[in-house]
Design a protein around this motif. Sequence first.
Motif, PDB file in Angstrom:
ATOM      1  N   CYS A 143      -7.365  -1.492   1.586  1.00  0.00           N
ATOM      2  CA  CYS A 143      -7.350  -0.741   2.844  1.00  0.00           C
ATOM      3  C   CYS A 143      -6.277  -1.181   3.835  1.00  0.00           C
ATOM      4  O   CYS A 143      -5.699  -0.325   4.529  1.00  0.00           O
ATOM      5  CB  CYS A 143      -8.733  -0.773   3.487  1.00  0.00           C
ATOM      6  N   PRO A 144      -5.952  -2.473   3.957  1.00  0.00           N
ATOM      7  CA  PRO A 144      -4.864  -2.845   4.866  1.00  0.00           C
ATOM      8  C   PRO A 144      -3.524  -2.200   4.524  1.00  0.00           C
ATOM      9  O   PRO A 144      -2.660  -2.044   5.399  1.00  0.00           O
ATOM     10  CB  PRO A 144      -4.798  -4.366   4.723  1.00  0.00           C
ATOM     11  N   LEU A 145      -3.350  -1.790   3.257  1.00  0.00           N
ATOM     12  CA  LEU A 145      -2.103  -1.131   2.869  1.00  0.00           C
ATOM     13  C   LEU A 145      -1.922   0.190   3.616  1.00  0.00           C
ATOM     14  O   LEU A 145      -0.787   0.628   3.850  1.00  0.00           O
ATOM     15  CB  LEU A 145      -2.084  -0.870   1.359  1.00  0.00           C
ATOM     16  N   GLU A 146      -3.033   0.838   3.980  1.00  0.00           N
ATOM     17  CA  GLU A 146      -2.948   2.123   4.661  1.00  0.00           C
ATOM     18  C   GLU A 146      -2.495   1.978   6.118  1.00  0.00           C
ATOM     19  O   GLU A 146      -2.202   2.977   6.775  1.00  0.00           O
ATOM     20  CB  GLU A 146      -4.293   2.846   4.587  1.00  0.00           C
ATOM     21  N   ALA A 147      -2.452   0.744   6.609  1.00  0.00           N
ATOM     22  CA  ALA A 147      -2.057   0.522   8.005  1.00  0.00           C
ATOM     23  C   ALA A 147      -0.752  -0.251   8.127  1.00  0.00           C
ATOM     24  O   ALA A 147      -0.428  -0.793   9.185  1.00  0.00           O
ATOM     25  CB  ALA A 147      -3.170  -0.231   8.736  1.00  0.00           C
ATOM     26  N   THR A 148       0.033  -0.286   7.054  1.00  0.00           N
ATOM     27  CA  THR A 148       1.264  -1.082   7.075  1.00  0.00           C
ATOM     28  C   THR A 148       2.354  -0.489   7.964  1.00  0.00           C
ATOM     29  O   THR A 148       3.333  -1.172   8.284  1.00  0.00           O
ATOM     30  CB  THR A 148       1.813  -1.257   5.648  1.00  0.00           C
ATOM     31  N   ASP A 149       2.199   0.780   8.371  1.00  0.00           N
ATOM     32  CA  ASP A 149       3.192   1.383   9.262  1.00  0.00           C
ATOM     33  C   ASP A 149       2.798   1.241  10.728  1.00  0.00           C
ATOM     34  O   ASP A 149       3.430   1.834  11.609  1.00  0.00           O
ATOM     35  CB  ASP A 149       3.406   2.851   8.909  1.00  0.00           C
TER      36      ASP A 149
END
Length: 252
Positions: A95-101
């Motif tokens: 899930c943290p990958l979805e907030a990398t931007d």
Amino acid sequence: MEIVRVFWSVLIIGLLPISIASAKDDCEESTVSAQVPQCAEIMRKAADVKLNTSYRKLMARFESQQRVNPEQGKVFMGMARDSQRAWIKLRDTNCPLEATDIEPGVAASIAVINTCIARMSLERAAYLDGIVPDESGVSCPSTDFNLFLNSFAESSAVQRTFIQRPLQFLVTVDAEPEPRMEKRTLEDKQIKYPLMPDRAHREADGLTLSVKEQSGAKATAILNKPDTDYLVEYRFVLGKCWMLSEVSDFAI
């Protein structure tokens, strides 16, 4: 602001089965971007509750359905625990990958991660609910085997509930120099119901159902057609209720 409204309307529709009514209403009507992180956290917590409930029910079903084979039950419960731990690790690292931007740690980043966790948790809960379907609404017909057998033959729901999983199935295979019995292990999705025809179908097909033997916590019923080689044996074991443990089809 309208974008926020649309975003939460779509999300909440997906979370309806587990949402808390008041929280759902508040978030659904929200047009304030500052409320998005709070709503995401509410939905994550609600999804966690649903996930934990589904997991506990699965473990209880394994424990209940494997009473006649405790060692096998322990193995299945261990598999479920290992699978759940591995999945949680996957979810929490995915899930943290979805907030990398988005800048780490800010409210928007946390909201995106919580939304992802809620979504994945609901998907996992649905997956767990589909393993060994819960038939808890069907009670044990009787511990008297004759009464139990009558109910078992007449109801597919009873059959789905009171069978040992995986089910041992022996079938006669045409082979040289003579036919042989081949044992197969059937998982729930491989079992076709009804396993035993009801009275109407037995009478239409000229089949007879009877108790072959019963001794203590074991019993065997036979389904046969007089003057033919059609013969099927159903073996049951008694725990809190009778459970079908093995089917042997002797017909070629």
